[in-house]
Write a protein that holds these residues in place. Structure first.
Motif, PDB file in Angstrom:
ATOM      1  N   GLY A   1     -35.886 -94.040 -37.123  1.00 42.59           N
ATOM      2  CA  GLY A   1     -35.927 -92.596 -37.317  1.00 42.59           C
ATOM      3  C   GLY A   1     -37.310 -92.026 -37.080  1.00 42.59           C
ATOM      4  N   PHE A   2     -38.337 -92.707 -37.592  1.00 39.09           N
ATOM      5  CA  PHE A   2     -39.707 -92.252 -37.362  1.00 39.09           C
ATOM      6  C   PHE A   2     -40.026 -92.269 -35.865  1.00 39.09           C
ATOM      7  N   GLY A   3     -39.633 -93.348 -35.196  1.00 37.57           N
ATOM      8  CA  GLY A   3     -39.908 -93.450 -33.767  1.00 37.57           C
ATOM      9  C   GLY A   3     -39.244 -92.346 -32.959  1.00 37.57           C
ATOM     10  N   LEU A   4     -37.988 -92.022 -33.302  1.00 35.96           N
ATOM     11  CA  LEU A   4     -37.272 -90.982 -32.571  1.00 35.96           C
ATOM     12  C   LEU A   4     -37.837 -89.592 -32.857  1.00 35.96           C
ATOM     13  N   PHE A   5     -38.290 -89.360 -34.100  1.00 39.32           N
ATOM     14  CA  PHE A   5     -38.888 -88.066 -34.403  1.00 39.32           C
ATOM     15  C   PHE A   5     -40.211 -87.893 -33.656  1.00 39.32           C
ATOM     16  N   ILE A   6     -40.986 -88.963 -33.574  1.00 43.62           N
ATOM     17  CA  ILE A   6     -42.234 -88.909 -32.809  1.00 43.62           C
ATOM     18  C   ILE A   6     -41.927 -88.627 -31.338  1.00 43.62           C
ATOM     19  N   LEU A   7     -40.885 -89.287 -30.820  1.00 45.91           N
ATOM     20  CA  LEU A   7     -40.474 -89.069 -29.424  1.00 45.91           C
ATOM     21  C   LEU A   7     -39.964 -87.641 -29.229  1.00 45.91           C
ATOM     22  N   HIS A   8     -39.226 -87.125 -30.203  1.00 39.57           N
ATOM     23  CA  HIS A   8     -38.713 -85.750 -30.132  1.00 39.57           C
ATOM     24  C   HIS A   8     -39.859 -84.746 -30.031  1.00 39.57           C
ATOM     25  N   GLY A   9     -40.859 -84.882 -30.913  1.00 37.81           N
ATOM     26  CA  GLY A   9     -41.982 -83.956 -30.887  1.00 37.81           C
ATOM     27  C   GLY A   9     -42.765 -84.047 -29.597  1.00 37.81           C
ATOM     28  N   TYR A  10     -42.988 -85.276 -29.115  1.00 41.11           N
ATOM     29  CA  TYR A  10     -43.785 -85.476 -27.908  1.00 41.11           C
ATOM     30  C   TYR A  10     -43.069 -84.928 -26.678  1.00 41.11           C
ATOM     31  N   THR A  11     -41.780 -85.240 -26.522  1.00 43.53           N
ATOM     32  CA  THR A  11     -41.054 -84.775 -25.338  1.00 43.53           C
ATOM     33  C   THR A  11     -40.868 -83.250 -25.370  1.00 43.53           C
ATOM     34  N   SER A  12     -40.643 -82.691 -26.567  1.00 41.55           N
ATOM     35  CA  SER A  12     -40.516 -81.232 -26.672  1.00 41.55           C
ATOM     36  C   SER A  12     -41.811 -80.554 -26.262  1.00 41.55           C
ATOM     37  N   ALA A  13     -42.945 -81.199 -26.557  1.00 47.32           N
ATOM     38  CA  ALA A  13     -44.256 -80.630 -26.223  1.00 47.32           C
ATOM     39  C   ALA A  13     -44.548 -80.669 -24.726  1.00 47.32           C
ATOM     40  N   GLN A  14     -43.684 -81.326 -23.940  1.00 48.06           N
ATOM     41  CA  GLN A  14     -43.881 -81.384 -22.491  1.00 48.06           C
ATOM     42  C   GLN A  14     -43.067 -80.316 -21.761  1.00 48.06           C
ATOM     43  N   ALA A  15     -42.388 -79.446 -22.502  1.00 50.42           N
ATOM     44  CA  ALA A  15     -41.533 -78.431 -21.880  1.00 50.42           C
ATOM     45  C   ALA A  15     -42.361 -77.426 -21.087  1.00 50.42           C
ATOM     46  N   THR A  16     -41.709 -76.787 -20.141  1.00 48.78           N
ATOM     47  CA  THR A  16     -42.321 -75.709 -19.354  1.00 48.78           C
ATOM     48  C   THR A  16     -41.441 -74.461 -19.506  1.00 48.78           C
ATOM     49  N   PRO A  17     -41.977 -73.281 -19.183  1.00 44.50           N
ATOM     50  CA  PRO A  17     -41.155 -72.061 -19.294  1.00 44.50           C
ATOM     51  C   PRO A  17     -39.890 -72.094 -18.443  1.00 44.50           C
ATOM     52  N   ASP A  18     -39.857 -72.983 -17.443  1.00 43.63           N
ATOM     53  CA  ASP A  18     -38.701 -73.061 -16.547  1.00 43.63           C
ATOM     54  C   ASP A  18     -37.733 -74.171 -16.932  1.00 43.63           C
ATOM     55  N   ALA A  19     -37.985 -74.861 -18.044  1.00 43.96           N
ATOM     56  CA  ALA A  19     -37.104 -75.957 -18.457  1.00 43.96           C
ATOM     57  C   ALA A  19     -35.706 -75.427 -18.736  1.00 43.96           C
TER      58      ALA A  19
END
Length: 525
Positions: free
Chosen positions: A341-359
């Motif tokens: 769960g910790f690993g997936l939450f870390i992955l969730h935050g990191y991947t969400s932070a890579q979004a662009t306005p065109d995502a």
């Protein structure tokens, strides 16, 4: 408590529905504040009290549910709370002024406080000791689905109907829950002859807890809008929170008849579960708060579209939680799921932070799935492990404290995300503006291009060059700064989980022996 299969199904439906109904109301109002403000003729700042009043009442009552269940009898307290919640929902939808609505939201929060902890205890009693993991998985679905469904349902209602429906929708569910509770949920053996005179009321504990937790919740809800410690009210509330909580802890450890038995925190497992539950609440509520803001303000989603974008996370949670519960029942170590769960939450935050306005919506689907599975992996084992090692008479206190830490974690998550994203927006906007140079040919070319586009659409050339093009540029800078601020917020979620990894060591994984599990099934909550 042995129950037949039909009664068990009814109990599962009743308790989980009540918990979901309570949790939905913590977030469903957020998307309707603009509509409520306009309809009732109030400022948006004053209208935010509709959210704050419910949260304050909720977080005060939740830790006291153990005592209230013992004093009034669990079934009586649960049934009365559902009635209060349902009646208050009707009055909220019928409110003709803002402060009338705020008052009934507070009463609704008082009634909703029992719908988490007491629902959990009733559900656990309906299952055999060997099936506690399954019960945890079922109840965990309600805990995660509620905050997720809230914005979806609220957005749909606001876009298609009137705002009172977000409260009126509780009424039929509340009536059904009342009837099912009255008919199918039995009293515990010790509820038939309750001698309330023999149960002293800890008035000092109630007052100090109410003052401390209520003031803390106020600070978290109103801090950002009131400029934190620059505001005299926030400073006063901080003093009340510190004094109230200090007095509460001192008195509860001193008195022989505490309203909340803080001595149960001697259990290392309960401490570990509470800390990690706080972390889970921070990540879940913080992420659910950031996502709709980002996609609505930056990407132009409607409230309904932003809610629908969160469905993948909710669906995967529904599918995963029963599996996790069954796995725990078969002996899989809870620590495996906590680490995952910790690993997936870390992955969730990191991947969400890579979004662009065109995502697009498909890109966000993956980040929502990471969050959904991560929350499931944390919620189920922490629910079941929080009470391991506690005596049956101490379990109501353990469950109440665990739910309180989840709510407070969520309040901290929302408050910190709100403050952090606001501060980061100011920083990013300042940085972007500082890079605008009058002699920059690329900037001048873009401004000229925008001006020509406006002129081609019939805008006066002078207005297009003097105001239109620069307004367009200002809008683009604001949109980019907002996007970067929200991405920083998601990254902060990952950083928070990384920094709190050592707290997993507090969770001493233990299993209930057969005798303890049997006593838990018969007497817990």
């Amino acid at each position: 408590m042995a129950v037949n299969k039909f009664t068990r199904v009814i109990i599962v439906i009743t308790t989980i529905s009540a918990a979901i109904m309570e949790l939905i109301d913590t977030s469903i109002v957020n998307v309707a504040l603009n509509n409520i403000s306009g309809n009732l003729g109030a400022t948006l700042e004053d209208t935010s009290w509709v959210v704050t009043a419910y949260a304050i009442a909720n977080v005060i009552v939740i830790p006291m549910t153990g005592f209230l269940s013992r004093y009034f009898g669990r079934k009586n307290y649960y049934l009365t709370s559902i009635i209060i919640f349902t009646l208050a929902s009707y009055m909220c939808g019928s409110s003709s002024s803002l402060w009338m609505l705020v008052f009934w939201r507070f009463i609704q929060g008082v009634g909703g406080g029992a719908l988490l902890s007491v629902s959990q205890g009733i559900l656990f009693d309906a299952f055999d000791p060997s099936e506690k993991g399954k019960a945890s998985g079922m109840f965990g679905m309600g805990i995660v689905i509620g905050p997720t469904i809230g914005p979806i349902l609220g957005g749909y209602i606001v876009d298609n109907y009137a705002w009172p429906l977000i409260f009126d929708i509780n009424i039929p569910f509340g009536i059904v829950a009342c009837l099912l509770t009255w008919k199918f949920i039995d009293k515990k053996e010790n509820e038939y002859n309750i001698d309330r005179k023999s149960i002293p009321i800890d008035y000092i504990g109630v007052l100090s807890l109410s003052a401390g937790i209520g003031a803390l919740q106020y600070i978290l809800e109103k801090g950002q809008s009131d400029d934190w410690f620059e505001d005299s009210t926030i400073r006063i509330m901080t003093a009340i929170a510190v004094a109230g909580l200090a007095a509460f802890i001192w008195w509860e450890l001193k008195t022989k008849t505490p309203i909340i038995n803080l001595r149960v925190l001697k259990s290392r497992n309960l401490i570990g579960s509470n800390v990690l539950t706080f972390v889970c609440g921070f990540g879940l509520f913080g992420s659910v708060y950031l996502f709709p803001l980002m996609v609505q303000r930056v990407m132009g989603y409607t409230p309904t579209e932003s809610g629908l974008s969160m469905i993948p996370g909710a669906l995967v949670t529904i599918m995963v939680m029963p599996f996790i519960g069954a796995s725990l029942g078969k002996g899989v170590s809870p620590m495996f799921f906590v680490v995952t769960g910790f690993g997936l939450f870390i992955l969730h935050g990191y991947t969400s932070a890579q979004a662009t306005p065109d995502a697009d919506k498909w890109w966000f689907m993956y980040t929502q799935i990471f969050r959904g599975v991560g929350t499931a992996c944390l919620t189920v084992p922490l629910l079941s492990q929080a009470v391991v090692g506690l005596k049956p008479q101490d379990m109501p206190y353990g469950i109440s404290l665990n739910n309180m830490f989840r709510q407070i974690g969520g309040a901290f998550g929302i408050a910190i995300m709100n403050t952090y994203s606001t501060q980061r927006f100011a920083v990013h906007r300042s940085d972007l503006v500082s890079n605008l140079q009058g002699n920059n040919p690329l900037m001048n070319e873009r401004v000229a291009g925008v001006a020509q586009g406006l002129i081609s659409k019939g805008v006066n050339p002078i207005a297009a060059n003097a105001h239109g093009a620069w307004s367009n540029l200002d809008y683009a800078i604001t949109r980019q700064a907002q996007m970067l601020a929200y991405l920083d917020g998601f990254l902060l979620v990952s950083v928070f989980f990384v920094c709190t990894i050592p707290f997993m060591l507090l969770l001493k994984i233990e299993k209930m022996d057969a005798e303890t599990r049997a006593r838990v099934a018969a007497e817990a909550h």
